[in-house]
Design an enzyme around this catalytic site. Structure first.
Site, mmCIF file in Angstrom:
data_model
loop_
_atom_site.group_PDB
_atom_site.id
_atom_site.type_symbol
_atom_site.label_atom_id
_atom_site.label_comp_id
_atom_site.label_asym_id
_atom_site.label_seq_id
_atom_site.Cartn_x
_atom_site.Cartn_y
_atom_site.Cartn_z
ATOM 1 C CG ASP A 1 0.901 -4.021 11.733
ATOM 2 O OD1 ASP A 1 1.536 -5.027 11.113
ATOM 3 O OD2 ASP A 1 -0.107 -3.881 11.537
ATOM 4 C CE1 TYR B 1 5.599 -3.006 9.090
ATOM 5 C CE2 TYR B 1 5.458 -2.106 11.242
ATOM 6 C CZ TYR B 1 5.011 -2.809 10.219
ATOM 7 O OH TYR B 1 3.640 -3.446 10.327
ATOM 8 C CG HIS C 1 -4.097 -5.143 12.963
ATOM 9 N ND1 HIS C 1 -5.107 -4.277 12.593
ATOM 10 C CD2 HIS C 1 -2.996 -4.925 11.986
ATOM 11 C CE1 HIS C 1 -4.690 -3.366 11.579
ATOM 12 N NE2 HIS C 1 -3.395 -3.696 11.145
ATOM 13 C CG HIS D 1 -0.921 0.431 11.843
ATOM 14 N ND1 HIS D 1 -1.114 1.036 10.739
ATOM 15 C CD2 HIS D 1 -1.158 -0.754 11.876
ATOM 16 C CE1 HIS D 1 -1.326 -0.081 9.824
ATOM 17 N NE2 HIS D 1 -1.332 -1.001 10.657
ATOM 18 C CG HIS E 1 -0.707 -0.358 2.647
ATOM 19 N ND1 HIS E 1 0.172 0.506 3.244
ATOM 20 C CD2 HIS E 1 -1.246 -1.206 3.526
ATOM 21 C CE1 HIS E 1 0.289 0.010 4.409
ATOM 22 N NE2 HIS E 1 -0.499 -1.028 4.672
ATOM 23 C CG HIS F 1 4.590 -7.332 8.818
ATOM 24 N ND1 HIS F 1 4.071 -7.966 7.605
ATOM 25 C CD2 HIS F 1 3.707 -6.334 9.360
ATOM 26 C CE1 HIS F 1 2.689 -7.544 7.357
ATOM 27 N NE2 HIS F 1 2.513 -6.574 8.331
ATOM 28 C CG ASP G 1 -0.885 -7.048 6.700
ATOM 29 O OD1 ASP G 1 -2.082 -6.634 6.840
ATOM 30 O OD2 ASP G 1 -0.055 -6.577 6.934
ATOM 31 C CD GLU H 1 -3.472 -2.831 7.151
ATOM 32 O OE1 GLU H 1 -2.864 -2.608 8.065
ATOM 33 O OE2 GLU H 1 -3.154 -2.091 6.032
HETATM 34 FE FE1 FEO Z 1 -1.687 -3.236 9.803
HETATM 35 FE FE2 FEO Z 1 0.602 -5.527 8.978
HETATM 36 O O1 FEO Z 1 -1.103 -4.512 9.065
#
Ligand code: FEO
Length: 393
Positions: free
Chosen positions: A162, A193, A76, A143, A23, A226, A80, A78
């Site tokens: 994250d 990041y 979370h 976040h 993104h 991640h 991913d 999101e």
């Molecule tokens: Fe907020 Fe790794 O997604």
């Protein structure tokens, strides 16, 4: 292959070697979507992976000897991390989703999921798995509004989602499997990041760090969603987060520009000369051919910022406008700034850069615009502009 983190706790995530764009974030080393499983009398999966990578997750669960899943913890929503929740529910129909109130709503809104039987947890709630206990801490706006982290009480593992992550694909999973040179690269990616994902929520990061301190949580392992898992020198990554979220920057100036006919580019060189004369460290980036993700990390870590743009049809040059819009969203704070730019007949660009600086609460220490090619006087002013910012940082 799955990897054991501690007795009966495994990494079961996916490696995305090909990811180069996330993104708007340029991920030159790919990334991973980390998922973890905790096996006990009850078995809990912590987060899933991006849609399209679920086969890696399912294979690793199988290799880890997981036959049944009792809980799926969604830290979370999101895509991913929650992109494979549906698939996990298909494979393990009895699994109960555990998450916070905001994320429960998000699972319905974002995925059209039936969320009636989702179990809601609050900060401090405990999930008893047998000998192991999981507890939760809501990290709202670190976040996303739904963000939370999970903590394995007996094993002292923070599943931080994250936070503390970085986009870095690797076969190796743990920080202590990399040498110092490689760790330098990983810390650079972790800063990048932070700058591109977490930076606008630094106040909330400070709040979470304080809360963790107050509660006296000890971390033996920090397992983000991640990149690599921190288990070597945990204090180092915690210190970095404290520094970045405190906006502690170096005496360095970042000069950003773009140019139509090299006039603003030549000016950037004069500005750099001024900074150099003050013996202050600096870097120069042309916004059309540079990695904005890397620039953002540089801006976060530096006190000075100088931006140059030609005027095009009464507006900022598109690359400068795009970058400043991106930067405004990420909100790096407390910068000492200046603006410059060449123009042909109207010259609005410098004023527009200053407007954006004002929105970001920066005080512009100097600005300079001139018609087409900078003459000797203008070049001298541009050099002075560089010196002035260098002096202030
Ligand atoms: Fe907020 Fe790794 O997604």
């Amino acid at each position: 292959m799955h990897r054991e983190i501690k007795d009966n706790i495994y990494w079961t995530g996916a490696v995305d070697w090909k990811a180069r764009e996330f993104h708007g974030y340029q991920t030159r080393f790919g990334t991973t979507y980390n998922s973890y499983v905790v096996k006990d009398d009850k078995t809990a999966l912590i987060d899933t992976v991006k849609e399209g990578f679920e086969d890696q997750l399912l294979d690793r669960l199988e290799h880890a000897g997981v036959e049944d899943l009792d809980y799926l913890i969604v830290n979370h929503i999101e895509m991913d991390h929650a992109g494979s929740v549906d698939r996990i529910k298909e494979e393990y129909p009895e699994v109960q989703i555990v998450t916070n109130k905001r994320a429960k709503k998000g699972l319905g809104d974002a995925y059209g999921m039936d969320v009636d039987d989702v179990k809601i947890v609050e900060t401090g709630d405990e999930l008893d798995l047998g000998e192991k206990t999981l507890t939760f801490l809501k990290t709202t706006m670190v976040h996303w509004p739904d963000s939370m982290v999970t903590y394995a009480l007996e094993d002292e593992i923070l599943f931080s989602n994250d936070a503390f992550g970085q986009h870095f694909a690797s076969k190796r999973r743990f920080d202590d499997e990399f040498d110092d040179q490689e760790m330098g690269k990983i810390f650079d990616e972790t800063a990048k990041y932070y700058a591109n994902i977490v930076l606008p929520y630094s106040r909330q990061v400070q709040g979470v760090l304080d809360e963790v301190d107050e509660v006296g949580l000890e971390f033996d392992v920090i397992a983000p969603s991640h990149g690599i898992i921190w288990r070597g020198d945990i204090s180092r990554i915690l210190e970095k987060y404290d520094t970045w979220s405190s906006h502690d920057a170096k005496d360095k100036v970042i000069i950003l520009y773009d140019s139509m006919w090299h006039h603003t580019e030549e000016a950037a060189a004069a500005v750099a000369e001024g900074v150099e004369e003050k013996d202050v460290d600096y870097r120069v980036y042309n916004l059309s051919n540079s990695d904005w993700t890397e620039i953002l990390a540089e801006v976060m870590l530096s006190k000075g910022l100088i931006v140059g743009s030609p005027t095009l049809n009464g507006e900022l040059y598109p690359s400068v406008a795009g970058f400043l819009t991106y930067m405004k969203g990420l909100n790096p704070v407390d910068k000492i700034v200046a603006a410059f730019g060449s123009y042909g007949w109207s010259g609005e660009a410098v004023g527009k850069i200053k407007d954006i600086f004002e929105e970001l609460d920066y005080e512009t220490v100097d600005s300079k615009k001139w018609v087409f090619d900078a003459d000797e006087d203008s070049l001298s002013d541009l050099k002075s502009l560089g010196k002035e910012v260098a002096q202030e940082v």
